[in-house]
Motif scaffolding. Structure first.
Motif, PDB file in Angstrom:
ATOM      1  N   UNK A 209       0.717  -1.204  -0.118  1.00 35.33           N
ATOM      2  CA  UNK A 209       0.062   0.044   0.072  1.00 35.33           C
ATOM      3  C   UNK A 209       0.856   1.351  -0.032  1.00 35.33           C
ATOM      4  N   UNK A 210       1.855   1.301   0.783  1.00 33.73           N
ATOM      5  CA  UNK A 210       2.780   2.585   0.808  1.00 33.73           C
ATOM      6  C   UNK A 210       3.437   2.747  -0.388  1.00 33.73           C
ATOM      7  N   UNK A 211       4.016   1.720  -0.988  1.00 34.11           N
ATOM      8  CA  UNK A 211       4.677   1.877  -2.402  1.00 34.11           C
ATOM      9  C   UNK A 211       3.601   2.285  -3.436  1.00 34.11           C
ATOM     10  N   UNK A 212       2.515   1.732  -3.373  1.00 38.95           N
ATOM     11  CA  UNK A 212       1.464   2.413  -4.558  1.00 38.95           C
ATOM     12  C   UNK A 212       1.185   3.671  -4.133  1.00 38.95           C
ATOM     13  N   UNK A 213       1.311   4.300  -3.297  1.00 41.78           N
ATOM     14  CA  UNK A 213       1.212   5.683  -2.815  1.00 41.78           C
ATOM     15  C   UNK A 213       2.111   6.552  -3.888  1.00 41.78           C
ATOM     16  N   UNK A 214       3.349   5.957  -4.019  1.00 40.10           N
ATOM     17  CA  UNK A 214       4.409   6.682  -5.144  1.00 40.10           C
ATOM     18  C   UNK A 214       4.372   6.016  -6.345  1.00 40.10           C
ATOM     19  N   UNK A 215       3.351   5.142  -6.664  1.00 43.89           N
ATOM     20  CA  UNK A 215       3.203   4.642  -8.118  1.00 43.89           C
ATOM     21  C   UNK A 215       4.134   3.453  -8.166  1.00 43.89           C
ATOM     22  N   UNK A 216       4.804   2.956  -7.185  1.00 43.94           N
ATOM     23  CA  UNK A 216       5.430   1.751  -7.232  1.00 43.94           C
ATOM     24  C   UNK A 216       4.905   0.671  -6.777  1.00 43.94           C
ATOM     25  N   UNK A 217       5.394  -0.534  -7.117  1.00 44.95           N
ATOM     26  CA  UNK A 217       4.834  -1.882  -6.996  1.00 44.95           C
ATOM     27  C   UNK A 217       5.937  -2.832  -6.407  1.00 44.95           C
ATOM     28  N   UNK A 218       5.558  -3.873  -5.557  1.00 41.00           N
ATOM     29  CA  UNK A 218       6.477  -4.898  -5.298  1.00 41.00           C
ATOM     30  C   UNK A 218       6.784  -5.753  -6.481  1.00 41.00           C
ATOM     31  N   UNK A 219       8.411  -6.137  -6.532  1.00 36.27           N
ATOM     32  CA  UNK A 219       8.608  -6.767  -7.611  1.00 36.27           C
ATOM     33  C   UNK A 219       8.811  -8.327  -6.951  1.00 36.27           C
ATOM     34  N   UNK A 220      10.098  -8.725  -7.241  1.00 32.86           N
ATOM     35  CA  UNK A 220      10.289 -10.383  -6.764  1.00 32.86           C
ATOM     36  C   UNK A 220      10.035 -10.296  -5.430  1.00 32.86           C
ATOM     37  N   UNK A 221       9.477 -11.500  -4.926  1.00 28.87           N
ATOM     38  CA  UNK A 221       9.042 -11.663  -3.589  1.00 28.87           C
ATOM     39  C   UNK A 221       9.449 -13.059  -3.027  1.00 28.87           C
ATOM     40  N   UNK A 222      10.061 -13.252  -1.963  1.00 23.36           N
ATOM     41  CA  UNK A 222      10.231 -14.773  -1.656  1.00 23.36           C
ATOM     42  C   UNK A 222       9.738 -14.632  -0.153  1.00 23.36           C
ATOM     43  N   UNK A 223       9.176 -15.688   0.401  1.00 17.98           N
ATOM     44  CA  UNK A 223       8.835 -16.128   1.849  1.00 17.98           C
ATOM     45  C   UNK A 223       9.741 -16.936   2.403  1.00 17.98           C
ATOM     46  N   UNK A 224      10.283 -16.446   3.488  1.00 17.84           N
ATOM     47  CA  UNK A 224      11.276 -17.478   4.132  1.00 17.84           C
ATOM     48  C   UNK A 224      10.627 -17.941   5.631  1.00 17.84           C
ATOM     49  N   UNK A 225      11.530 -18.118   6.668  1.00 15.48           N
ATOM     50  CA  UNK A 225      10.805 -18.774   7.928  1.00 15.48           C
ATOM     51  C   UNK A 225      11.301 -17.819   8.966  1.00 15.48           C
ATOM     52  N   UNK A 226      11.642 -16.896   8.920  1.00 20.65           N
ATOM     53  CA  UNK A 226      12.109 -16.025  10.044  1.00 20.65           C
ATOM     54  C   UNK A 226      13.326 -16.797  10.811  1.00 20.65           C
ATOM     55  N   UNK A 227      14.202 -17.497   9.962  1.00 18.80           N
ATOM     56  CA  UNK A 227      15.543 -17.830  10.454  1.00 18.80           C
ATOM     57  C   UNK A 227      16.598 -17.472   9.336  1.00 18.80           C
ATOM     58  N   UNK A 228      17.835 -17.410  10.066  1.00 19.53           N
ATOM     59  CA  UNK A 228      18.954 -16.872   9.038  1.00 19.53           C
ATOM     60  C   UNK A 228      19.219 -17.852   7.993  1.00 19.53           C
ATOM     61  N   UNK A 229      18.723 -19.145   8.344  1.00 16.93           N
ATOM     62  CA  UNK A 229      19.228 -20.070   7.141  1.00 16.93           C
ATOM     63  C   UNK A 229      18.070 -19.996   6.304  1.00 16.93           C
ATOM     64  N   UNK A 230      16.731 -19.802   6.651  1.00 19.78           N
ATOM     65  CA  UNK A 230      15.812 -19.654   5.339  1.00 19.78           C
ATOM     66  C   UNK A 230      15.990 -18.275   4.590  1.00 19.78           C
ATOM     67  N   UNK A 231      16.402 -17.329   5.407  1.00 18.13           N
ATOM     68  CA  UNK A 231      16.702 -16.046   4.628  1.00 18.13           C
ATOM     69  C   UNK A 231      17.605 -15.956   3.758  1.00 18.13           C
ATOM     70  N   UNK A 232      18.798 -16.893   3.918  1.00 18.73           N
ATOM     71  CA  UNK A 232      19.946 -17.005   2.916  1.00 18.73           C
ATOM     72  C   UNK A 232      19.426 -17.762   1.748  1.00 18.73           C
ATOM     73  N   UNK A 233      18.670 -18.985   2.041  1.00 22.41           N
ATOM     74  CA  UNK A 233      18.333 -19.756   0.978  1.00 22.41           C
ATOM     75  C   UNK A 233      17.426 -19.130   0.152  1.00 22.41           C
TER      76      UNK A 233
END
Length: 354
Positions: A209-233
């Motif tokens: 919603x915040x990005x849309x107010x600038x005319x921007x959009x979310x691009x590539x998105x990945x979901x992890x698991x709140x762990x460092x290992x998941x974030x890296x992967x």
């Protein structure tokens, strides 16, 4: 956090209001040094009230998930440290666990012991709602911490962070920075937490919603698991799929350790990154200004300290002395501040170690 202007001169508070985000309670402060005239009908809080004054001795039970995450560890540490500030509080924590059945059994022992109040950060708010109801039915007030129960009948007061507000804060910082740099059609990545959790969905909605107010959009998105290992992967996968980025938001600073590791391994530095939650190590990186991490938006574990303070007041039938109302509010939402190099020194003492 400063109320930075969004496009069209709309401040963040106005932006939230325009989107229909309700505030739980608004406390109006009297700006005059003069006392209200008699007969004015004004209701004012008693000046100089002191909730720290010892009251009736109370026992506060505490339950939270296992401290296998820096933020959760800080929750437990803050709760214990706050309880130790009060000579009239006996702190009764149960063993932390990530098993819902074990958490239910542990809290049931506190209910059977007839503690004066309970502070519960549930592993799963939905699955522990009936437990909260059981405590409340036994006249034990429950302070529901962060992950909310399904029914308000299961808690006396809820206190937690603003997940939607986190997304708004991150999107606003990114939008302002990209607009100032005259970037058009930016590629903005997102490394989320656990996608089936409502908190992750709320963070992503606020960000979009915040990005849309600038005319921007979310691009590539990945979901992890709140762990460092998941974030890296997942970040490694995201970077391979996106040969160019302008900005990236990572939902969680614990997870961000792995996110930064993947960025460094890929040798990528053409973009800037915003973190989430406000860990001390993230703040030190922001202060040093030697990585792509340039900001983080808070979701402070200090909420556990406040939960203990509220549980004590509720158990002692006291209110919050700076408020006019005689009772503790039923819901308190913490603000999400944006931490940058300019203000990081102010927030570093509140950071938790990942």
């Amino acid at each position: 956090m400063t109320d930075s202007l969004l496009p069209g001169g709309l401040g963040r508070r106005g932006f939230l209001a325009a989107l229909g985000v309700g505030t739980v309670a608004t406390v109006a402060a009297c700006t005059s040094n003069e006392a209200p005239s008699s007969g004015s009908g004004a209701n004012v809080a008693a000046a100089g009230g002191d909730n720290a004054t010892p009251g009736a001795p109370v026992t506060i039970g505490f339950s939270a998930p296992a401290a296998d995450h820096g933020w959760i560890a800080a929750i437990a540490n803050n709760a214990k440290a706050q309880a130790e500030q009060y000579p009239d509080v006996t702190f009764a924590p149960v063993n932390p666990t990530n098993d819902v059945a074990q958490q239910i059994a542990a809290v049931e022992t506190l209910i059977n012991q007839k503690v004066d109040a309970l502070v519960i950060l549930p592993n799963d708010g939905s699955q522990l709602t009936s437990l909260g109801r059981r405590a409340m039915d036994a006249d034990i007030p429950v302070i529901n911490l962060d992950r909310i129960f399904d029914s308000p009948l299961a808690y006396r007061t809820w206190i937690g962070g603003d997940n939607y507000g986190m997304g708004v804060s991150a999107g606003t910082y990114i939008g302002e920075r990209l607009r100032a740099a005259n970037v058009t059609n930016p590629v903005i990545g997102e490394v989320a937490g656990i996608d089936n959790l409502p908190l992750t969905q709320e963070r992503s909605k606020g960000f979009s919603d915040a990005l849309a107010s600038y005319g921007y959009a979310v691009g590539p998105r990945q979901a992890a698991d709140f762990t460092a290992q998941g974030g890296q992967r997942v970040t490694a996968n995201l970077l391979q799929a996106a040969p160019k980025l302008d900005a990236l938001w990572n939902h969680d600073d614990d997870q961000g350790i792995g996110v930064l590791a993947a960025i460094n391994q890929a040798g990528r530095n053409e973009f800037f990154m915003v973190g989430g939650a406000g860990s001390a190590n993230a703040m030190r990186d922001i202060q040093a200004d030697n990585t792509v991490l340039k900001a983080t938006v808070t979701y402070s574990p200090t909420m556990a300290s406040s939960a203990i303070a509220l549980a004590r007041l509720v158990a002692q039938n006291r209110g919050m002395s700076d408020l006019v109302e005689k009772e503790v509010p039923t819901s308190i939402t913490l603000a999400s501040a944006t931490i940058t190099k300019e203000n990081v020194a102010d927030y570093l003492p509140l950071g938790f170690e990942s």
